[in-house]
Enzyme design. Structure first.
Site, mmCIF file in Angstrom:
data_model
loop_
_atom_site.group_PDB
_atom_site.id
_atom_site.type_symbol
_atom_site.label_atom_id
_atom_site.label_comp_id
_atom_site.label_asym_id
_atom_site.label_seq_id
_atom_site.Cartn_x
_atom_site.Cartn_y
_atom_site.Cartn_z
ATOM 1 N N GLY A 1 -6.150 -5.065 -6.686
ATOM 2 C CA GLY A 1 -5.365 -6.435 -7.093
ATOM 3 C C GLY A 1 -3.885 -6.072 -7.866
ATOM 4 O O GLY A 1 -3.661 -6.794 -8.442
ATOM 5 N N LEU A 2 -3.297 -5.027 -7.227
ATOM 6 C CA LEU A 2 -2.098 -4.836 -7.603
ATOM 7 C C LEU A 2 -1.808 -4.382 -9.016
ATOM 8 O O LEU A 2 -0.706 -4.715 -9.370
ATOM 9 C CB LEU A 2 -1.029 -5.834 -7.346
ATOM 10 C CG LEU A 2 -1.086 -6.394 -5.754
ATOM 11 C CD1 LEU A 2 -0.325 -7.545 -5.345
ATOM 12 C CD2 LEU A 2 -0.960 -5.288 -4.620
ATOM 13 N N LYS B 1 2.844 3.256 -5.499
ATOM 14 C CA LYS B 1 1.970 2.048 -5.714
ATOM 15 C C LYS B 1 2.756 0.869 -5.825
ATOM 16 O O LYS B 1 3.759 0.932 -6.291
ATOM 17 C CB LYS B 1 1.105 2.299 -7.181
ATOM 18 C CG LYS B 1 -0.007 1.189 -7.318
ATOM 19 C CD LYS B 1 -1.015 1.636 -8.306
ATOM 20 C CE LYS B 1 -1.730 0.697 -8.988
ATOM 21 N NZ LYS B 1 -2.588 -0.195 -7.471
ATOM 22 N N ASN C 1 -12.120 -1.608 -1.930
ATOM 23 C CA ASN C 1 -11.384 -1.566 -3.217
ATOM 24 C C ASN C 1 -10.758 -3.194 -3.275
ATOM 25 O O ASN C 1 -10.486 -3.931 -2.499
ATOM 26 C CB ASN C 1 -10.407 -0.653 -3.369
ATOM 27 C CG ASN C 1 -8.818 -1.215 -3.007
ATOM 28 O OD1 ASN C 1 -8.416 -2.131 -3.561
ATOM 29 N ND2 ASN C 1 -8.688 -0.708 -1.677
ATOM 30 N N GLY D 1 -4.554 4.999 7.557
ATOM 31 C CA GLY D 1 -5.758 4.412 7.730
ATOM 32 C C GLY D 1 -6.747 5.374 8.112
ATOM 33 O O GLY D 1 -6.915 5.791 9.318
ATOM 34 N N CYS E 1 -1.810 -7.308 1.452
ATOM 35 C CA CYS E 1 -2.890 -6.926 0.423
ATOM 36 C C CYS E 1 -3.946 -8.012 0.621
ATOM 37 O O CYS E 1 -3.719 -9.074 0.342
ATOM 38 C CB CYS E 1 -2.049 -6.845 -1.087
ATOM 39 S SG CYS E 1 -3.492 -6.249 -2.302
#
Lengths: 257, 319
Positions: free
Chosen positions: B73-74, B46, B70, B244, B131
């Site tokens: 937000g890291l 992650k 989603n 993907g 992102c």
């Protein structure tokens, strides 16, 4: 240990607005009240599983009690005896039965599901909890209150006053006399839980546990999709699926909920 | 694991070509209860940022037809905790670990990449410059070929491991972007990140996600990812990790035939934790059926006219 299962529906009962599905679980499947199953629901283009709290049937078998709210729960309510459900579980952190003189369960709507399971665990420990359960109207209950009345000290509330106290489960709770040290266990809509947390104050939040309902993707804590704000300065958010869905009321940041 | 599934990606040897996508598998602990991480081709962790990152306000997810949005937000505990607790643990399974790196400035990316390389525990760095869920950083760093290339150069200077660049499919000129980051020193590409997307609750007339916008993943976006891999394969020579909306082995093989040397499965992990290993088995079965000796023979096969030589289009024994 949580795992993936396929289990047959062996009994189906409709109680007012909710459907009970009793599952034929493998020997050794153990779960705690407040834990959930992450169920693969059908329907076109639906890919994610849906979390449902475990409940128990009248005979104490593990079951789901589902109120049709969205596509996943509608699909689940339409299942028949003999069909199989694909789920991951049991997942999450359940309720802890506290050392207290009085145990009060507060259920809003289908929030009764995990609390009925908890009430069974309490009876096994020779405790007799009281239960405040709120629904919109009398029809929503079906015959479940008659069964529950044998399992705990039950009082009902309806918004329209058609059965029991006129108001919400929370109004009902507020109306009753409680000892200061009562332990509270709640499951229901977000408004109900936050209203209760405000009413309890800091000391009360130490002895209150709430089961939160969140949209989930993975159900195991990996995706961080079901974030709920927590008071722990180092954490900011907790994953409802893994660190919850049951939290002590003091752990959650109600201002940000 | 027999030889046929083995592959090599920018010099990294893998026992099979199936990895797990960043952000869909945490740092392994949650899913190690469900499958053996040591059976994967590789693990992409992650996103890690220099400092702890709380992530976005909820709601963070919303299901859409055959997909999901989603806006996590890291969310992560920061580089120090990652290096101390997470990376050593996940590296212990003996499969290559690609560390996905994100940040809010070029310096942060370079710093995190350098520390990850210095740990001696990672196989590669995957730069997340795509992102969609952070306002500052993320996609901002791939807003132009020049910005992306400069970022890659900065990281390249301080990283002594292969650097993969993860790109968004929402670029005006994907081929040009791939070429620009390759020239700047990228060793490989990760294609693609989620597609910027949103959903509105019409009853309340408000966005579904707390962050308003999010990223679309899942089967709904798979063909978009296949095209991106296809175009990148035509424009650069560096290896591609295709990702993907991979839901089963066919989707993975499709990616490989479009030009991916390896693949990563993402959203399907949420539904079926066993999916990555099912994809491995599915690829193995397909290769047997098609008489393909090494998975590398499938890479970019659709660019070369498909199965037509040496009877590979026929099932063994069919004639």
């Amino acid at each position: 240990m949580p795992a993936g299962y396929v289990a047959q529906i062996v009994e189906k009962n409709v109680f007012g607005c909710a459907t009970e599905l009793v599952l034929d679980l493998p020997r050794g499947f153990e779960a705690h009240p407040g834990q959930f199953l992450h169920v693969r629901c059908g329907g076109d283009g639906r890919i994610l599983r849906r979390p449902f709290s475990l409940t128990v049937s009248q005979r104490g078998e593990l079951a789901l009690l589902v109120r049709p709210a969205g596509e996943g729960s509608r699909w689940l309510c339409a299942r028949r005896v003999g069909e199989e459900l694909d789920f991951l579980g049991p997942l999450g952190r359940g309720f802890s039965i506290l050392d207290a003189g009085e145990h009060v369960l507060v259920a809003g709507g289908a929030g009764i599901a995990p609390l009925r399971f908890l009430a069974l665990d309490m009876r096994k420990r020779k405790l007799r909890p009281s239960l405040c359960w709120g629904m919109e109207n009398e029809e929503d209950y079906g015959t479940l209150p008659e069964i529950l009345a044998g399992e705990c000290d039950l009082s009902l509330a309806t918004r329209d006053g058609s059965a029991g106290f006129e108001g919400t489960a929370l109004d009902l709770l507020f109306s009753q006399a409680r000892t200061e040290s009562a332990a509270i266990y709640a499951c229901g809509p977000r408004d109900m839980l936050s209203g209760m947390a405000r009413w309890l104050g800091e000391a009360g939040r130490e002895r209150a546990q709430v089961s939160v309902e969140e949209r989930m993707a993975c159900g195991v804590g990996a995706c961080r999709g079901c974030a709920v704000p927590v008071t722990d300065a180092g954490a900011t958010y907790a994953a409802a699926c893994r660190e919850g869905p049951v939290f002590f009321a003091r752990e959650l940041d109600w201002e940000r909920m | 694991m027999e030889a046929g599934l083995r592959t090599e990606l920018a010099g990294i040897r893998m026992q099979n070509p199936v990895m797990v996508c960043s952000g869909t598998w945490g740092n392994g602990r949650e899913y190690a209860e469900w499958i053996d991480p040591g059976a994967l081709g590789g693990i992409i962790t992650k996103s890690v940022t220099l400092r702890p990152c709380p992530g976005n306000p909820p709601p963070r997810i919303w299901e859409t037809p055959s997909g999901m949005l989603n806006s996590i937000g890291l969310e992560n505990r920061g580089l120090a905790a990652f290096l101390e607790e997470d990376l050593p643990w996940i590296a212990g399974f003996g499969v290559p670990v690609f560390v996905n790196v994100a940040g809010f400035s070029e310096e942060e990316y370079a710093e995190v990449a350098a520390e990850v390389c210095a740990s001696g525990l990672a196989a590669a760095v995957e730069l997340n410059i795509s992102c969609p869920n952070v306002k500052k950083g993320g996609l901002h760093f791939s807003s132009s070929h020049e910005d992306a290339a400069r970022m890659v150069s900065r990281v390249r200077e301080r990283a002594d491991l292969p650097v993969f660049v993860k790109l968004s499919p929402r670029l005006n000129d994907l081929k040009g972007m791939c070429a620009a980051v390759a020239r700047a020193g990228a060793d490989g590409l990760s294609l693609v990140n989620t597609i910027p997307a949103m959903s509105i609750d019409v009853e309340r007339a408000v966005p579904r996600l707390g962050n308003v916008t999010g990223g679309l993943s899942g089967p709904a976006m798979h063909p978009v990812a296949v095209l991106a891999v296809w175009e990148a394969y035509q424009s650069v020579g560096i290896p591609i990790v295709g990702m993907g909306g991979i839901w089963g082995w066919e989707d993975a093989v499709e990616m490989i035939m479009a030009g991916a040397t390896a693949v990563a499965v993402g959203t399907v992990n949420f539904v079926d934790p066993g999916a990555p290993l099912a994809v491995v088995e599915g690829i193995r079965g397909f290769m047997t059926r098609k008489g393909v000796a090494r998975v590398g023979e499938l890479v970019g096969l659709a660019h070369r006219g498909g199965f037509r030589d040496e009877g590979k289009g026929r099932a063994p024994g069919s004639g």
